[in-house]
Motif scaffolding. Structure first.
Motif, PDB file in Angstrom:
ATOM      1  N   THR A   1       3.322  10.965   3.040  1.00 21.55           N
ATOM      2  CA  THR A   1       2.788  10.161   2.880  1.00 21.55           C
ATOM      3  C   THR A   1       3.879   8.240   2.849  1.00 21.55           C
ATOM      4  O   THR A   1       4.328   8.617   3.477  1.00 21.55           O
ATOM      5  N   VAL A   2       2.791   7.140   2.597  1.00 23.11           N
ATOM      6  CA  VAL A   2       2.327   5.971   3.788  1.00 23.11           C
ATOM      7  C   VAL A   2       3.378   5.472   2.606  1.00 23.11           C
ATOM      8  O   VAL A   2       2.546   5.255   1.576  1.00 23.11           O
ATOM      9  N   VAL A   3       4.340   4.263   3.001  1.00 21.97           N
ATOM     10  CA  VAL A   3       4.560   3.715   2.486  1.00 21.97           C
ATOM     11  C   VAL A   3       5.019   1.974   3.336  1.00 21.97           C
ATOM     12  O   VAL A   3       5.850   1.797   4.099  1.00 21.97           O
ATOM     13  N   THR A   4       4.356   1.041   2.158  1.00 25.57           N
ATOM     14  CA  THR A   4       4.193  -0.339   3.545  1.00 25.57           C
ATOM     15  C   THR A   4       5.832  -1.080   3.275  1.00 25.57           C
ATOM     16  O   THR A   4       5.843  -0.878   2.009  1.00 25.57           O
ATOM     17  N   THR A   5       6.123  -1.754   3.942  1.00 27.11           N
ATOM     18  CA  THR A   5       7.641  -2.023   3.575  1.00 27.11           C
ATOM     19  C   THR A   5       6.699  -3.594   2.966  1.00 27.11           C
ATOM     20  O   THR A   5       7.812  -3.924   1.734  1.00 27.11           O
ATOM     21  N   ARG A  30      -4.014  20.102  -3.671  1.00 27.24           N
ATOM     22  CA  ARG A  30      -4.864  19.462  -2.159  1.00 27.24           C
ATOM     23  C   ARG A  30      -6.588  19.270  -3.365  1.00 27.24           C
ATOM     24  O   ARG A  30      -7.572  19.621  -3.082  1.00 27.24           O
ATOM     25  N   HIS A  31      -5.963  18.139  -3.852  1.00 28.21           N
ATOM     26  CA  HIS A  31      -8.061  16.870  -4.400  1.00 28.21           C
ATOM     27  C   HIS A  31      -8.360  16.611  -3.267  1.00 28.21           C
ATOM     28  O   HIS A  31      -9.335  16.514  -3.113  1.00 28.21           O
ATOM     29  N   ASP A  32      -7.875  16.803  -1.918  1.00 28.98           N
ATOM     30  CA  ASP A  32      -8.942  16.549  -0.370  1.00 28.98           C
ATOM     31  C   ASP A  32      -9.584  18.199  -0.740  1.00 28.98           C
ATOM     32  O   ASP A  32     -11.038  17.216  -0.418  1.00 28.98           O
ATOM     33  N   GLY A  48      -2.050  -5.859  -2.809  1.00 30.40           N
ATOM     34  CA  GLY A  48      -2.899  -5.145  -1.355  1.00 30.40           C
ATOM     35  C   GLY A  48      -4.642  -4.801  -1.447  1.00 30.40           C
ATOM     36  O   GLY A  48      -4.824  -5.588  -3.089  1.00 30.40           O
ATOM     37  N   THR A  49      -4.499  -5.873  -0.560  1.00 33.51           N
ATOM     38  CA  THR A  49      -6.391  -5.468  -0.123  1.00 33.51           C
ATOM     39  C   THR A  49      -6.895  -4.141  -1.078  1.00 33.51           C
ATOM     40  O   THR A  49      -8.085  -4.037  -0.907  1.00 33.51           O
ATOM     41  N   GLY A  50      -6.056  -3.197  -0.591  1.00 32.42           N
ATOM     42  CA  GLY A  50      -6.747  -1.457  -0.930  1.00 32.42           C
ATOM     43  C   GLY A  50      -7.757  -1.478   0.786  1.00 32.42           C
ATOM     44  O   GLY A  50      -8.282   0.295   0.930  1.00 32.42           O
ATOM     45  N   ASN A  51      -7.626  -1.784   1.719  1.00 36.06           N
ATOM     46  CA  ASN A  51      -8.299  -1.818   2.912  1.00 36.06           C
ATOM     47  C   ASN A  51      -6.914  -1.291   4.083  1.00 36.06           C
ATOM     48  O   ASN A  51      -7.998  -0.577   4.645  1.00 36.06           O
ATOM     49  N   LEU A  52      -5.868  -0.780   3.714  1.00 33.88           N
ATOM     50  CA  LEU A  52      -4.819  -0.823   4.595  1.00 33.88           C
ATOM     51  C   LEU A  52      -5.299   1.347   5.067  1.00 33.88           C
ATOM     52  O   LEU A  52      -5.325   1.600   6.042  1.00 33.88           O
ATOM     53  N   ALA A  53      -5.286   1.744   3.273  1.00 38.17           N
ATOM     54  CA  ALA A  53      -5.661   2.799   4.043  1.00 38.17           C
ATOM     55  C   ALA A  53      -6.925   3.620   4.517  1.00 38.17           C
ATOM     56  O   ALA A  53      -7.445   2.764   3.789  1.00 38.17           O
ATOM     57  N   PRO A  54      -6.755   4.953   5.464  1.00 35.49           N
ATOM     58  CA  PRO A  54      -8.186   5.296   5.316  1.00 35.49           C
ATOM     59  C   PRO A  54      -8.542   6.132   4.899  1.00 35.49           C
ATOM     60  O   PRO A  54      -8.137   6.254   3.523  1.00 35.49           O
ATOM     61  N   SER A  55     -10.319   6.132   4.696  1.00 31.88           N
ATOM     62  CA  SER A  55     -11.171   6.399   3.726  1.00 31.88           C
ATOM     63  C   SER A  55     -10.873   7.963   3.556  1.00 31.88           C
ATOM     64  O   SER A  55     -10.415   8.147   2.471  1.00 31.88           O
ATOM     65  N   VAL A  56      -9.866   8.914   3.765  1.00 31.01           N
ATOM     66  CA  VAL A  56      -9.203   9.742   3.857  1.00 31.01           C
ATOM     67  C   VAL A  56      -8.163  10.322   3.878  1.00 31.01           C
ATOM     68  O   VAL A  56      -7.327  11.306   2.692  1.00 31.01           O
ATOM     69  N   ALA A  57      -7.571   9.165   3.007  1.00 35.46           N
ATOM     70  CA  ALA A  57      -6.488   9.277   2.740  1.00 35.46           C
ATOM     71  C   ALA A  57      -6.839   9.138   0.557  1.00 35.46           C
ATOM     72  O   ALA A  57      -7.644   8.581   0.374  1.00 35.46           O
ATOM     73  N   PHE A  58      -5.561   9.163   0.092  1.00 31.72           N
ATOM     74  CA  PHE A  58      -6.138   9.052  -1.745  1.00 31.72           C
ATOM     75  C   PHE A  58      -4.049   7.573  -2.136  1.00 31.72           C
ATOM     76  O   PHE A  58      -3.396   7.797  -1.374  1.00 31.72           O
ATOM     77  N   ALA A  59      -5.067   6.944  -2.518  1.00 29.83           N
ATOM     78  CA  ALA A  59      -4.288   5.743  -1.961  1.00 29.83           C
ATOM     79  C   ALA A  59      -3.524   4.988  -3.412  1.00 29.83           C
ATOM     80  O   ALA A  59      -4.734   5.167  -4.686  1.00 29.83           O
ATOM     81  N   ALA A  60      -2.622   4.614  -3.646  1.00 32.70           N
ATOM     82  CA  ALA A  60      -2.414   4.259  -4.958  1.00 32.70           C
ATOM     83  C   ALA A  60      -2.384   3.011  -5.264  1.00 32.70           C
ATOM     84  O   ALA A  60      -2.780   1.882  -4.544  1.00 32.70           O
ATOM     85  N   GLY A  61      -3.038   2.827  -6.646  1.00 36.63           N
ATOM     86  CA  GLY A  61      -3.730   1.124  -7.057  1.00 36.63           C
ATOM     87  C   GLY A  61      -4.688   1.209  -6.289  1.00 36.63           C
ATOM     88  O   GLY A  61      -5.523  -0.128  -6.236  1.00 36.63           O
ATOM     89  N   GLY A  62      -6.212   1.837  -5.729  1.00 38.73           N
ATOM     90  CA  GLY A  62      -6.902   1.632  -4.909  1.00 38.73           C
ATOM     91  C   GLY A  62      -8.420   1.079  -6.241  1.00 38.73           C
ATOM     92  O   GLY A  62      -7.793   0.502  -7.526  1.00 38.73           O
ATOM     93  N   ALA A  82       0.783  -1.158  -0.118  1.00 31.94           N
ATOM     94  CA  ALA A  82      -0.302   0.281  -0.059  1.00 31.94           C
ATOM     95  C   ALA A  82       0.996   1.449   0.125  1.00 31.94           C
ATOM     96  O   ALA A  82       1.997   1.385   0.816  1.00 31.94           O
ATOM     97  N   VAL A  83       0.306   2.189  -0.632  1.00 36.60           N
ATOM     98  CA  VAL A  83       1.193   3.816  -0.456  1.00 36.60           C
ATOM     99  C   VAL A  83      -0.422   4.673  -0.552  1.00 36.60           C
ATOM    100  O   VAL A  83      -0.773   4.351  -1.441  1.00 36.60           O
ATOM    101  N   TYR A  84      -0.114   5.338   0.234  1.00 37.88           N
ATOM    102  CA  TYR A  84      -1.232   6.532   0.177  1.00 37.88           C
ATOM    103  C   TYR A  84      -0.519   7.716   1.010  1.00 37.88           C
ATOM    104  O   TYR A  84       0.978   7.281   1.811  1.00 37.88           O
ATOM    105  N   CYS A  85      -1.504   8.899   0.554  1.00 34.92           N
ATOM    106  CA  CYS A  85      -1.023  10.413   1.607  1.00 34.92           C
ATOM    107  C   CYS A  85      -2.184  10.506   1.865  1.00 34.92           C
ATOM    108  O   CYS A  85      -3.728  10.920   2.133  1.00 34.92           O
ATOM    109  N   LEU A  86      -1.195  11.328   3.251  1.00 34.98           N
ATOM    110  CA  LEU A  86      -2.884  12.053   3.978  1.00 34.98           C
ATOM    111  C   LEU A  86      -2.845  13.558   3.875  1.00 34.98           C
ATOM    112  O   LEU A  86      -0.837  13.966   4.226  1.00 34.98           O
ATOM    113  N   PRO A  87      -3.258  14.151   2.893  1.00 33.79           N
ATOM    114  CA  PRO A  87      -3.218  15.739   2.866  1.00 33.79           C
ATOM    115  C   PRO A  87      -3.601  16.219   4.195  1.00 33.79           C
ATOM    116  O   PRO A  87      -4.266  16.066   5.013  1.00 33.79           O
TER     117      PRO A  87
END
Ligand SMILES: [Zn+2]
Length: 327
Positions: A160-164, A189-191, A249-263, A149-154
């Motif tokens: 920006t968060v990246v999992t191992t 500022r897509h958020d 990834g399952t797409g469930n790791l990122a919170p709903s307020v994040a923008f996740a790559a590969g969603g 998972a890769v996602y960002c919290l605006p």
């Protein structure tokens, strides 16, 4: 009344024609940034047109001379004239209720949505503070998880968060592409853009065009971030990176307020990235930008039209026997 009906008719026309002009797989996918602006302009213009129609019912329009005393006299007389009849009172009251309801509902839902986003982000930041590991070299926070998972919290404390798991799935060039995608979300500022679209959809759930605008904005924002990443890393690299993240990834790791790559919508985004880029072109983009500006300006011009038509005259609510009115 004519001004109010014109504005309501304009809003109705936009609600019917707008989604057809901005349909997916049309020019919008070739110019996602312009399409995002067009959806925003469409939604705001519909909202403002209906609110202004309410105001036009409450305060009838008139043109008067430039003399301030006469202007004020005319305003007072016009309001007295309108509210002298039960029908005028009813129309004025209905207009005021309409305008205030639209304004109140919009501001309320927008404030609630922003507060909810801030709360969820703050909650996730606390989790990251406890379990995340900063990687200053990449400018990211690394989470220990097998899921990719890769996602960002605006927001103010953007991260920006990246999992191992994602670090294992992506090579350096692909990781750079995915980070460029997330950076576009943060920088543009897509958020806030999506927050406004979703606030309108939740404020007026019966208005289908607002729901469609929120869904399309969410989709187009991803296309825009893909384009920004492709400009840096190449379209095929971005496509490969999206597939690699989605596969692990399952797409469930990122919170709903994040923008996740590969969603959601990854498959169609990858299909779009594989052919060579086919941008809209400068002339069409310029025409589209002009259309967006005209969309926003027209309701104001409709309400201010009588003033514009009377050279050297002012515009104000009201009507007298000596001036032209819009009943
Ligand atoms: Zn994204």
């Amino acid at each position: 009344m004519i001004v109010a009906l014109s504005l309501l008719g304009y809003a109705l026309m936009l609600g019917l024609a707008g989604p057809r002009l901005l349909r997916p797989d049309s020019w919008a996918d070739r110019a996602p940034r312009l399409a995002i602006a067009a959806w925003q302009a469409l939604s705001v213009t519909i909202l403002v047109s209906v609110a202004l129609a309410g105001l036009a019912l409450t305060f009838p329009t008139v043109t008067v001379s430039g003399d301030l005393a006469q202007l004020l006299r005319s305003c007072v007389m016009a309001i007295q004239e309108q509210y002298a009849s039960p029908g005028g009172v009813a129309a004025g009251a209905a207009g005021a209720v309409l305008a205030l309801a639209i304004l109140g509902r919009t501001v309320g839902c927008l404030a609630a949505g922003l507060a909810r986003m801030a709360h969820e982000r703050a909650h996730h930041h606390r989790i990251l503070d406890m379990v995340g590991k900063a990687d200053p070299g990449r400018g990211v926070v690394v989470l220990d998880s097998n899921e990719s998972a890769v996602y960002c919290l605006p927001g103010r404390r953007r991260r920006t968060v990246v999992t191992t798991g994602a670090l294992l799935a992506l090579d350096d060039v692909q990781l750079d592409a995915v980070l460029a995608h997330e950076h576009a979300h943060l920088a543009e500022r897509h958020d806030l853009i999506l927050g406004l679209a979703r606030a309108l959809a939740s404020a007026f759930p019966a208005v289908g065009v607002f729901r469609l605008a929120a869904d399309e904005t969410a989709r187009l924002i991803e296309l825009r971030a893909d384009d920004a990443a492709a400009a840096r890393s190449g379209r095929l690299t971005v496509a490969g990176a999206l597939l690699a993240v989605a596969a692990g990834g399952t797409g469930n790791l990122a919170p709903s307020v994040a923008f996740a790559a590969g969603g959601s919508g990854t498959a169609s985004r990858v299909r779009r990235l594989i052919p060579p880029q086919n941008p809209l072109g400068r002339t069409r983009t310029a025409l589209g930008s002009f259309a967006v500006a005209a969309l926003l300006a027209l309701p104001v011009l409709v309400l201010g039209g009588p003033a514009a038509a009377a050279a050297g005259h002012n515009f104000c609510p009201g009507a007298t026997a000596s001036v032209s009115t819009s009943p």
